[in-house]
Design a protein around this motif. Structure first.
Motif, mmCIF file in Angstrom:
data_model
loop_
_atom_site.group_PDB
_atom_site.id
_atom_site.type_symbol
_atom_site.label_atom_id
_atom_site.label_comp_id
_atom_site.label_asym_id
_atom_site.label_seq_id
_atom_site.Cartn_x
_atom_site.Cartn_y
_atom_site.Cartn_z
ATOM 1 N N THR A 138 49.902 34.405 -19.323
ATOM 2 C CA THR A 138 48.572 34.078 -17.647
ATOM 3 C C THR A 138 47.867 35.973 -19.195
ATOM 4 O OG1 THR A 138 49.908 35.919 -16.625
ATOM 5 C CG2 THR A 138 49.680 32.866 -16.395
ATOM 6 N N LYS A 139 48.633 36.580 -20.187
ATOM 7 C CA LYS A 139 47.359 37.379 -19.996
ATOM 8 C C LYS A 139 46.618 37.002 -21.497
ATOM 9 C CE LYS A 139 50.115 39.789 -16.427
ATOM 10 N NZ LYS A 139 50.299 38.886 -16.069
ATOM 11 N N THR A 140 47.121 36.374 -21.903
ATOM 12 C CA THR A 140 46.863 36.781 -23.373
ATOM 13 C C THR A 140 47.159 35.651 -24.784
ATOM 14 O OG1 THR A 140 46.166 37.964 -25.682
ATOM 15 C CG2 THR A 140 48.250 38.547 -24.534
ATOM 16 N N PRO A 141 45.944 35.373 -25.715
ATOM 17 C CA PRO A 141 46.438 33.978 -26.305
ATOM 18 C C PRO A 141 47.298 34.329 -27.702
ATOM 19 C CG PRO A 141 43.999 34.083 -25.809
ATOM 20 C CD PRO A 141 44.712 34.861 -25.716
ATOM 21 N N LEU A 142 47.774 35.527 -27.512
ATOM 22 C CA LEU A 142 48.759 36.295 -28.010
ATOM 23 C C LEU A 142 49.839 35.795 -27.853
ATOM 24 C CD1 LEU A 142 47.580 39.793 -29.125
ATOM 25 C CD2 LEU A 142 47.521 37.923 -30.459
ATOM 26 N N SER A 143 50.511 35.501 -26.665
ATOM 27 C CA SER A 143 50.814 34.616 -26.224
ATOM 28 C C SER A 143 52.529 34.128 -27.493
ATOM 29 C CB SER A 143 51.176 34.124 -24.854
ATOM 30 O OG SER A 143 50.001 33.101 -24.390
ATOM 31 N N VAL A 144 50.977 33.234 -28.156
ATOM 32 C CA VAL A 144 51.548 31.777 -28.885
ATOM 33 C C VAL A 144 52.338 32.433 -29.597
ATOM 34 C CG1 VAL A 144 50.918 29.925 -30.400
ATOM 35 C CG2 VAL A 144 49.910 29.995 -28.034
ATOM 36 N N PHE A 145 51.545 33.597 -29.908
ATOM 37 C CA PHE A 145 52.768 34.583 -31.740
ATOM 38 C C PHE A 145 53.813 34.551 -30.972
ATOM 39 C CE2 PHE A 145 53.857 38.426 -33.562
ATOM 40 C CZ PHE A 145 53.257 37.864 -35.312
ATOM 41 N N VAL A 146 53.668 35.374 -30.103
ATOM 42 C CA VAL A 146 55.087 35.619 -29.415
ATOM 43 C C VAL A 146 56.376 34.864 -29.190
ATOM 44 C CG1 VAL A 146 56.633 36.654 -27.932
ATOM 45 C CG2 VAL A 146 54.253 37.762 -28.908
ATOM 46 N N GLY A 147 55.089 33.242 -28.250
ATOM 47 C CA GLY A 147 56.275 32.536 -28.308
ATOM 48 C C GLY A 147 56.888 31.791 -29.927
ATOM 49 N N ALA A 148 56.389 31.716 -30.615
ATOM 50 C CA ALA A 148 56.319 31.090 -31.818
ATOM 51 C C ALA A 148 57.992 31.587 -32.429
ATOM 52 C CB ALA A 148 55.083 31.338 -33.026
ATOM 53 N N PHE A 191 44.124 19.698 -25.951
ATOM 54 C CA PHE A 191 44.202 18.671 -25.118
ATOM 55 C C PHE A 191 44.587 19.045 -23.905
ATOM 56 C CE2 PHE A 191 48.003 17.343 -27.130
ATOM 57 C CZ PHE A 191 49.079 16.390 -25.532
ATOM 58 N N LEU A 192 45.018 19.737 -23.345
ATOM 59 C CA LEU A 192 45.321 19.722 -21.971
ATOM 60 C C LEU A 192 44.776 21.192 -21.679
ATOM 61 C CD1 LEU A 192 49.698 20.116 -21.995
ATOM 62 C CD2 LEU A 192 47.268 18.362 -20.794
ATOM 63 N N PHE A 193 43.593 21.014 -22.007
ATOM 64 C CA PHE A 193 42.592 22.977 -22.067
ATOM 65 C C PHE A 193 42.429 22.934 -20.427
ATOM 66 C CE2 PHE A 193 38.673 25.278 -22.033
ATOM 67 C CZ PHE A 193 38.995 26.601 -22.285
ATOM 68 N N GLU A 194 41.944 21.842 -19.618
ATOM 69 C CA GLU A 194 41.276 22.113 -18.368
ATOM 70 C C GLU A 194 43.143 21.968 -17.432
ATOM 71 O OE1 GLU A 194 38.586 22.074 -17.682
ATOM 72 O OE2 GLU A 194 37.737 22.588 -19.380
ATOM 73 N N ASP A 195 44.231 21.443 -17.109
ATOM 74 C CA ASP A 195 44.819 21.088 -16.456
ATOM 75 C C ASP A 195 45.488 22.941 -16.736
ATOM 76 O OD1 ASP A 195 46.291 20.518 -14.791
ATOM 77 O OD2 ASP A 195 48.166 19.799 -16.565
ATOM 78 N N TYR A 196 45.617 23.572 -17.976
ATOM 79 C CA TYR A 196 45.974 24.985 -18.430
ATOM 80 C C TYR A 196 45.444 25.388 -18.072
ATOM 81 C CZ TYR A 196 49.842 24.022 -21.788
ATOM 82 O OH TYR A 196 51.309 23.873 -23.097
ATOM 83 N N LYS A 197 44.174 25.585 -17.881
ATOM 84 C CA LYS A 197 42.837 26.591 -17.357
ATOM 85 C C LYS A 197 43.074 26.584 -15.751
ATOM 86 C CE LYS A 197 38.465 25.719 -16.823
ATOM 87 N NZ LYS A 197 36.843 25.095 -17.568
ATOM 88 N N LYS A 198 43.738 25.280 -14.759
ATOM 89 C CA LYS A 198 43.934 25.806 -13.638
ATOM 90 C C LYS A 198 45.038 26.642 -13.460
ATOM 91 C CE LYS A 198 43.130 20.668 -12.443
ATOM 92 N NZ LYS A 198 43.520 19.380 -12.393
ATOM 93 N N GLY A 199 46.459 26.608 -13.862
ATOM 94 C CA GLY A 199 47.174 27.661 -14.058
ATOM 95 C C GLY A 199 46.394 29.248 -14.654
ATOM 96 N N GLY A 200 45.889 28.884 -15.281
ATOM 97 C CA GLY A 200 46.032 30.665 -15.748
ATOM 98 C C GLY A 200 46.419 31.036 -17.374
ATOM 99 N N PHE A 201 46.638 29.610 -17.510
ATOM 100 C CA PHE A 201 46.893 29.449 -19.103
ATOM 101 C C PHE A 201 45.881 30.236 -20.362
ATOM 102 C CE2 PHE A 201 50.982 27.646 -16.990
ATOM 103 C CZ PHE A 201 51.547 29.003 -17.036
ATOM 104 N N PHE A 202 46.016 30.903 -21.504
ATOM 105 C CA PHE A 202 45.546 31.185 -22.655
ATOM 106 C C PHE A 202 46.343 31.281 -24.067
ATOM 107 C CE2 PHE A 202 43.946 34.338 -18.526
ATOM 108 C CZ PHE A 202 42.723 34.277 -18.694
ATOM 109 N N MET A 203 46.081 29.937 -24.087
ATOM 110 C CA MET A 203 47.161 28.972 -25.085
ATOM 111 C C MET A 203 46.327 29.762 -26.796
ATOM 112 S SD MET A 203 49.617 29.052 -23.085
ATOM 113 C CE MET A 203 50.287 28.354 -23.999
ATOM 114 N N LEU A 204 45.155 29.061 -26.088
ATOM 115 C CA LEU A 204 44.100 28.895 -27.555
ATOM 116 C C LEU A 204 43.324 30.178 -28.503
ATOM 117 C CD1 LEU A 204 41.973 25.414 -26.779
ATOM 118 C CD2 LEU A 204 43.582 25.727 -27.624
ATOM 119 N N PRO A 205 43.269 30.397 -29.685
ATOM 120 C CA PRO A 205 43.350 31.870 -29.917
ATOM 121 C C PRO A 205 41.662 32.554 -29.783
ATOM 122 C CG PRO A 205 43.418 30.708 -31.617
ATOM 123 C CD PRO A 205 43.829 29.392 -31.010
#
Length: 297
Positions: A138-148, A191-205
């Protein structure tokens, strides 16, 4: 009637258990671990294979359960996750915590019986996923890097389980699955951009469904493709790939690259879904090609 209610309750408990541990995801992770094991081993030990499967499943299940405890309030906001056991009220946080804790203990103990390094990497995977990746989403798109990082550990973990050694071979397997996760997760994030936005998730770089994100997806797909054929050049130790297998792996990579470029051109949810499905097929088939090539070479 009570018998019907009982069977429905049993079904509900089983389906909730599968949901809290994300059984399908866990099984795909176990598949990666077993592929890594088969690549690293000289003589297959079926006892170790079974231990790795169960240990890996418990580790992934624990990570997912902890994740759903932490994100329960955010899950309730999104269509994709609002029916999960905790936000839907079918499972208490305490029950989920017990499942997660028991799975962690079982996972570490089982992997420790294989060797210490396997248990260590498994424990690191749970820690990074739960304590670093999940809060960062919920803080930064860099989460994807960490999650990888925890996401790339299973393929490597199998090799370490087979050899009790971490070197260039498991490092290469780690790099392959690490780079692959960016196009995979960004396609999901698209493809889940709108749904993620509801939860405040920043997934795209770039934080948006734009050309910048699409270009990065293409770049990481190319990196994945390059890393996947490195073993054919002979400088990854005992991890080797025949020319025919390398060509097959390269063609599979071109297939994923085709869908990455298609997303760049069309910029649609449908194109992102196609890329996600292509990425899942890619990593599964590449691992199968690697393993078959080893045993017929």
């Amino acid at each position: 009637m009570s018998g019907t209610n009982s069977s429905l309750t049993t079904y509900s408990v089983i389906s909730d258990f599968k949901e809290i541990t994300k059984m399908r995801l866990a099984i795909s992770v176990v598949f990666s671990s077993l592929a890594g094991y088969l690549l690293g081993v000289d003589i297959v030990d079926f006892k170790t294979l079974v231990l790795l499967a169960f240990g890996g499943y418990f580790m992934v299940g624990a990570s997912n359960a902890f994740n759903q405890i932490i994100e329960k309030d955010l899950d309730a906001l999104m269509d994709r996750t609002k029916n999960r056991p905790i936000p839907a009220g079918r499972m208490s946080v305490n029950t989920a915590f017990i499942i997660a804790s028991v799975f962690t203990l079982l996972g570490v103990i089982i992997l420790y019986t294989i060797n210490k390094q396997t248990a260590m990497f498994g424990a690191i995977s749970i820690f990074i996923y739960t304590c670093v990746y999940t809060p960062l989403k919920t803080k930064t798109p860099l989460s994807v890097f960490v999650g990888a990082i925890p996401g790339a550990i299973p393929f490597m973990l199998g090799w370490v389980a087979a050899t009790d050694n971490f070197g260039i071979e498991p490092g290469t397997l780690f790099a392959l699955q690490f780079f692959w996760q960016f196009p995979h997760f960004w396609a999901i994030g698209w493809f889940l951009f709108e749904d993620y936005k509801k939860g405040g998730f920043f997934m795209l770089p770039t934080g948006k469904q734009d050309k910048g994100t699409a270009v990065q997806i293409i770049m990481y797909t190319i990196w994945t493709l390059i890393v996947s054929i490195i073993p054919v050049f002979g400088f990854t130790g005992t991890l080797q790939l025949s020319i025919i297998a390398a060509i097959l792996v390269f063609i599979l990579g071109l297939g994923m690259l085709y869908y990455a470029i298609k997303l760049f051109k069309k910029m649609t949810v449908q194109a992102a879904k196609q890329l996600m499905l292509a990425s899942v097929s890619y990593i599964t088939l590449v691992q199968i090609v690697y393993v078959i090539d080893k045993f017929i070479r």
